[in-house]
Design a protein around this motif. Sequence first.
Motif, mmCIF file in Angstrom:
data_model
loop_
_atom_site.group_PDB
_atom_site.id
_atom_site.type_symbol
_atom_site.label_atom_id
_atom_site.label_comp_id
_atom_site.label_asym_id
_atom_site.label_seq_id
_atom_site.Cartn_x
_atom_site.Cartn_y
_atom_site.Cartn_z
ATOM 1 N N LEU A 91 5.508 2.858 3.750
ATOM 2 C CA LEU A 91 5.644 2.022 2.560
ATOM 3 C C LEU A 91 5.434 2.783 1.253
ATOM 4 O O LEU A 91 6.185 2.566 0.289
ATOM 5 N N PRO A 92 4.437 3.671 1.155
ATOM 6 C CA PRO A 92 4.296 4.416 -0.103
ATOM 7 C C PRO A 92 5.501 5.276 -0.443
ATOM 8 O O PRO A 92 5.696 5.633 -1.608
ATOM 9 N N MET A 93 6.327 5.609 0.551
ATOM 10 C CA MET A 93 7.540 6.372 0.263
ATOM 11 C C MET A 93 8.492 5.574 -0.622
ATOM 12 O O MET A 93 9.324 6.142 -1.332
ATOM 13 N N LEU A 94 8.376 4.250 -0.565
ATOM 14 C CA LEU A 94 9.194 3.378 -1.416
ATOM 15 C C LEU A 94 8.331 2.696 -2.476
ATOM 16 O O LEU A 94 8.616 1.589 -2.911
ATOM 17 N N SER A 95 7.272 3.403 -2.861
ATOM 18 C CA SER A 95 6.414 2.956 -3.970
ATOM 19 C C SER A 95 5.753 1.617 -3.706
ATOM 20 O O SER A 95 5.539 0.814 -4.614
ATOM 21 N N ILE A 96 5.419 1.376 -2.444
ATOM 22 C CA ILE A 96 4.737 0.147 -2.071
ATOM 23 C C ILE A 96 3.373 0.507 -1.496
ATOM 24 O O ILE A 96 3.270 1.326 -0.573
ATOM 25 N N GLY A 97 2.329 -0.104 -2.036
ATOM 26 C CA GLY A 97 1.004 0.115 -1.492
ATOM 27 C C GLY A 97 0.787 -0.714 -0.241
ATOM 28 O O GLY A 97 1.673 -1.442 0.217
ATOM 29 N N LEU A 98 -0.381 -0.632 0.304
ATOM 30 C CA LEU A 98 -0.703 -1.369 1.523
ATOM 31 C C LEU A 98 -1.342 -2.716 1.235
ATOM 32 O O LEU A 98 -1.887 -3.356 2.134
ATOM 33 N N GLY A 99 -1.268 -3.166 -0.017
ATOM 34 C CA GLY A 99 -1.744 -4.498 -0.354
ATOM 35 C C GLY A 99 -3.255 -4.593 -0.341
ATOM 36 O O GLY A 99 -3.963 -3.643 -0.644
ATOM 37 N N GLN A 100 -3.754 -5.754 0.019
ATOM 38 C CA GLN A 100 -5.183 -5.989 0.062
ATOM 39 C C GLN A 100 -5.820 -5.223 1.225
ATOM 40 O O GLN A 100 -5.135 -4.698 2.105
ATOM 41 N N TYR A 101 -7.123 -5.192 1.236
ATOM 42 C CA TYR A 101 -7.836 -4.419 2.251
ATOM 43 C C TYR A 101 -7.595 -4.927 3.663
ATOM 44 O O TYR A 101 -7.830 -4.224 4.648
ATOM 45 N N LYS B 244 10.701 -4.418 3.698
ATOM 46 C CA LYS B 244 10.700 -2.982 4.000
ATOM 47 C C LYS B 244 10.108 -2.715 5.372
ATOM 48 O O LYS B 244 10.574 -1.819 6.093
ATOM 49 N N LEU B 245 9.110 -3.489 5.762
ATOM 50 C CA LEU B 245 8.567 -3.347 7.111
ATOM 51 C C LEU B 245 9.599 -3.753 8.164
ATOM 52 O O LEU B 245 9.768 -3.066 9.177
ATOM 53 N N ILE B 246 10.289 -4.852 7.926
ATOM 54 C CA ILE B 246 11.291 -5.294 8.893
ATOM 55 C C ILE B 246 12.441 -4.294 8.967
ATOM 56 O O ILE B 246 12.967 -4.004 10.048
#
Length: 228
Positions: free
Chosen positions: A66-76, A136-138
């Motif tokens: 996900l960070p490769m597409l500038s997406i963080g992992l969200g909440q903890y 992006k996950l799907i």
Amino acid sequence: MHVPPSLQTDDLSTAINLVGAYYAARFDDFPKRGDSPPFFRGAFFDNCSTDPEDADFFTPADLLSLPMLSIGLGQYRTVPEVLYYRHPQYSELLKGIGPDRDLADEPGPLPAHWPARRLEKALCEIRGVSKVTATKLIARKRPRLFPIFDRVVKSRLAPDTVFLDTVHAELSTNETLRTRINEVRNGAELPNSISALRILDVVSWMEGQHPEWRTYTAPTADRNFMTQ
């Protein structure tokens, strides 16, 4: 759907150049690379060596993409929710989707209870996981079937309509567009593991964000596409 301008013509050189620039980092001798073209980390998102045994469940590699597409992992809670607490639910939904296949071949219209839609909705139940993150996950698990929802790409392809349905309708009826997308992939010397949906996504995003690379010509000698 608003077909990207560089895919509206039989001269696909602009689309090939944009895609070549986006994926150039995967062809470089990385320790020696310069700054031309810039480093697009999204080139490393694509899972080009999918293990069939992983097709029906999310893995740490999917989250780390996900960070490769500038997406963080969200909440903890995102990581434990996806990999542990909700793992059985998501695995069943992935199994319900079935094997990866081309979105263009999927009978339409896509129903509200389509398993991929249900998985997107289920992922978005996690606090901090947006539609962008879920798609992006799907797409990591079904890259030929499910398009990435990106705000830039959405604004260019389907600004006033439902993104998934619009992309599906266009690809399922526009054989010329499908042929051109495949020609762009071949012209950029990318493997077939880079899906038509991903090529459409990259062309649209590069046109919107980095049109300055429309004249870039990628080197063609001794190019070995890196695998993950």
